[in-house]
Structures are given as C-alpha cells and as structure tokens.
Motif scaffolding. Sequence first.
Motif, PDB file in Angstrom:
ATOM      1  N   LEU A   1      -3.051   3.518 -69.786  1.00  0.00           N
ATOM      2  CA  LEU A   1      -4.535   3.963 -69.623  1.00  0.00           C
ATOM      3  C   LEU A   1      -5.322   2.865 -70.289  1.00  0.00           C
ATOM      4  O   LEU A   1      -4.919   2.341 -71.156  1.00  0.00           O
ATOM      5  CB  LEU A   1      -4.694   5.449 -70.117  1.00  0.00           C
ATOM      6  CG  LEU A   1      -4.038   6.391 -69.444  1.00  0.00           C
ATOM      7  CD1 LEU A   1      -4.315   7.476 -70.213  1.00  0.00           C
ATOM      8  CD2 LEU A   1      -4.233   6.241 -67.901  1.00  0.00           C
TER       9      LEU A   1
ATOM     10  N   LEU B   1      -7.612  12.473 -68.233  1.00  0.00           N
ATOM     11  CA  LEU B   1      -6.989  11.221 -68.334  1.00  0.00           C
ATOM     12  C   LEU B   1      -6.820  10.818 -69.793  1.00  0.00           C
ATOM     13  O   LEU B   1      -5.649  10.481 -70.299  1.00  0.00           O
ATOM     14  CB  LEU B   1      -7.349   9.912 -67.534  1.00  0.00           C
ATOM     15  CG  LEU B   1      -7.009  10.259 -65.936  1.00  0.00           C
ATOM     16  CD1 LEU B   1      -7.873   8.864 -65.353  1.00  0.00           C
ATOM     17  CD2 LEU B   1      -5.663  10.052 -65.568  1.00  0.00           C
TER      18      LEU B   1
ATOM     19  N   SER C   1     -12.618  14.593 -64.796  1.00  0.00           N
ATOM     20  CA  SER C   1     -11.796  13.650 -64.617  1.00  0.00           C
ATOM     21  C   SER C   1     -10.950  12.578 -65.413  1.00  0.00           C
ATOM     22  O   SER C   1      -9.974  12.363 -66.067  1.00  0.00           O
ATOM     23  CB  SER C   1     -11.871  12.716 -63.257  1.00  0.00           C
ATOM     24  OG  SER C   1     -10.822  12.005 -62.776  1.00  0.00           O
TER      25      SER C   1
ATOM     26  N   TRP D   1      -9.180   6.386 -58.389  1.00  0.00           N
ATOM     27  CA  TRP D   1      -8.838   7.692 -59.139  1.00  0.00           C
ATOM     28  C   TRP D   1      -9.505   8.611 -58.732  1.00  0.00           C
ATOM     29  O   TRP D   1      -8.876   9.924 -58.352  1.00  0.00           O
ATOM     30  CB  TRP D   1      -8.312   7.360 -60.606  1.00  0.00           C
ATOM     31  CG  TRP D   1      -7.662   8.506 -61.305  1.00  0.00           C
ATOM     32  CD1 TRP D   1      -8.488   9.612 -61.844  1.00  0.00           C
ATOM     33  CD2 TRP D   1      -6.132   8.803 -61.369  1.00  0.00           C
ATOM     34  NE1 TRP D   1      -7.349  10.557 -62.517  1.00  0.00           N
ATOM     35  CE2 TRP D   1      -6.000  10.002 -61.815  1.00  0.00           C
ATOM     36  CE3 TRP D   1      -5.273   8.191 -60.668  1.00  0.00           C
ATOM     37  CZ2 TRP D   1      -4.848  10.664 -62.186  1.00  0.00           C
ATOM     38  CZ3 TRP D   1      -3.792   8.797 -60.988  1.00  0.00           C
ATOM     39  CH2 TRP D   1      -3.890   9.842 -61.611  1.00  0.00           C
TER      40      TRP D   1
ATOM     41  N   LEU E   1     -12.302   4.270 -69.942  1.00  0.00           N
ATOM     42  CA  LEU E   1     -12.227   5.662 -69.869  1.00  0.00           C
ATOM     43  C   LEU E   1     -13.521   6.535 -70.546  1.00  0.00           C
ATOM     44  O   LEU E   1     -14.138   7.303 -70.330  1.00  0.00           O
ATOM     45  CB  LEU E   1     -10.969   6.480 -70.004  1.00  0.00           C
ATOM     46  CG  LEU E   1     -10.030   6.280 -68.808  1.00  0.00           C
ATOM     47  CD1 LEU E   1      -8.393   6.687 -69.237  1.00  0.00           C
ATOM     48  CD2 LEU E   1     -10.341   7.047 -67.442  1.00  0.00           C
TER      49      LEU E   1
ATOM     50  N   TRP F   1      -9.205   1.872 -64.848  1.00  0.00           N
ATOM     51  CA  TRP F   1      -8.992   3.005 -65.735  1.00  0.00           C
ATOM     52  C   TRP F   1      -7.412   3.121 -66.121  1.00  0.00           C
ATOM     53  O   TRP F   1      -7.073   3.543 -67.252  1.00  0.00           O
ATOM     54  CB  TRP F   1      -9.099   4.094 -64.883  1.00  0.00           C
ATOM     55  CG  TRP F   1     -10.550   4.538 -65.034  1.00  0.00           C
ATOM     56  CD1 TRP F   1     -11.695   3.903 -65.170  1.00  0.00           C
ATOM     57  CD2 TRP F   1     -11.068   5.911 -64.658  1.00  0.00           C
ATOM     58  NE1 TRP F   1     -12.842   4.735 -65.100  1.00  0.00           N
ATOM     59  CE2 TRP F   1     -12.379   5.861 -64.720  1.00  0.00           C
ATOM     60  CE3 TRP F   1     -10.578   7.072 -64.002  1.00  0.00           C
ATOM     61  CZ2 TRP F   1     -13.547   6.963 -64.410  1.00  0.00           C
ATOM     62  CZ3 TRP F   1     -11.360   8.236 -63.731  1.00  0.00           C
ATOM     63  CH2 TRP F   1     -12.804   8.060 -63.965  1.00  0.00           C
ATOM     64  N   MET F   2      -6.591   2.364 -65.147  1.00  0.00           N
ATOM     65  CA  MET F   2      -4.955   2.144 -65.917  1.00  0.00           C
ATOM     66  C   MET F   2      -4.412   0.937 -65.059  1.00  0.00           C
ATOM     67  O   MET F   2      -4.859   0.424 -64.024  1.00  0.00           O
ATOM     68  CB  MET F   2      -4.368   3.487 -65.410  1.00  0.00           C
ATOM     69  CG  MET F   2      -4.103   3.656 -63.741  1.00  0.00           C
ATOM     70  SD  MET F   2      -3.729   5.329 -63.331  1.00  0.00           S
ATOM     71  CE  MET F   2      -5.069   6.361 -63.713  1.00  0.00           C
TER      72      MET F   2
ATOM     73  N   ALA G   1      -2.024  10.333 -67.009  1.00  0.00           N
ATOM     74  CA  ALA G   1      -1.987  10.250 -65.677  1.00  0.00           C
ATOM     75  C   ALA G   1      -0.744  11.072 -65.089  1.00  0.00           C
ATOM     76  O   ALA G   1       0.444  10.688 -65.674  1.00  0.00           O
ATOM     77  CB  ALA G   1      -2.105   8.798 -65.216  1.00  0.00           C
TER      78      ALA G   1
END
Length: 230
Positions: A141, A102, A98, A55, A146, A33-34, A107
Amino acid sequence: MAQQTVDKGLSRLGAAGLGLGGVTVALFSRAPWMHVSYFDDRVGGGVRDLSGAQWSTEVSAVSLLLVAAAIAVLALRRLPRRVIGAICALAAAVAVVSPMTLLTGGADPERVRVLLTAGAEDVQARAGSVSGMAELTSVELNSANLALTTLGFALAIAGGAAVALRPGRDSAKLNKYETEAVRKQKIGTDLEENPDSGRVLWDALDADIDPTDPSPDGSNPAGGNAGTRI
C-alpha cells in the motif's frame, strides 16, 4: 447612504474546504494506492500499480462534485447552499470509507486479482492485462497517497458541515429584481389612487417610472389623460 453588512456565515470558509478537499482528492485518487507484484510462469513477473480511481470509482466522481459545489456555494442563495453543503458532507463521509479501510485493514487480495485481470480489462487493455493464472506475490500500500486522499475528504466533510450549519444570510442584491418589481407595482397603484401626492410623484421618479403614464406596458389604465399632472 447606510452601509449594509452581509453575514456570510461560514459559507466562504466552507467553500474553501470543499474546493481544497475536492482538488486534493482528485490529485491523490489518480495516484497509485498500491503496488502489486505478481509472477506468471509463462511471461515472468512484474509490478502493477492500482490507483485510487481504479480501486474505488466513486472517489473520482465525488471529487468532481466537491469542486463544483465549492463554486456553487459562493454563487447560490442561503437555502440551496445549505442543502449542497449537507449533500457534500454526506458524500465525502461515504467515499472516505474506501481509503480508510485500506489504511486500517489492508487490501483484499481477491479484489486486487479481479481488478488486475478480467475485472479491469477496460483499464488494463492499453498496458497489457495480467493473466488470470498469475500469482500475486505481494501487495504494498502507498500509505502517503491514501492518507492524503483521506485528508482531502476530511476537509470536504468539515467544509460541507460548515456551510450546512452556518450558511449565512442572503445579500439584499440577490432580491434586487424581486424587490424592484414589487416596488414599481406599489408605486403604480399609488399613482392611480393619489396622483396629486408629491411624495408619490417623487417615489415614481426615483424608481424611473413616468408619473404621467404609470402603467407597466405604457398604456394609461384610466383610459384618458387623468395622469397628465406634473
């Protein structure tokens, strides 16, 4: 023989949404995700990936729930599948917060640091943990992962809502054993009260009941041979 059509409502379409959504979430919550860049005076710099499961641990749990629910919706009766649909829609709506947070707000650097250091020891132990003295230089990100995770939750919300609002009706086959038991009990009573009736005798034979011995356990409730007429 009359053809009976069973109204499944939107349960099949909803199950497809739950299953597809659950699989999508499961795949992309395990993807990064990052990407976090850091620098440590002692060991130099590096890049670490944080997955969706790291996360947000509830994301993986909800994905399993959605896949299991998709199967259950196809197997269970009307009321249970309606309840399951509502629960899954609610769970997906909570879990989607969540990845959406983001995407829209970025974040939290402090949380990133915690996950990369002491807060993620169980995850980072195999790859080597980042020192608590390291400086985070950038957090990038992965918008595609995502967005696809969010899409999976959206499918699950729509599927769960469809099942909850339009669960359809139960097939007559689901009530087969209950109906058969009631029917046999009624025919047994009819044989005792009116053993000479041709209709009752035919009903008994059609239900695989011996008209000479109508009792369920094979004993003659009349105590004699009162039911020996054929």
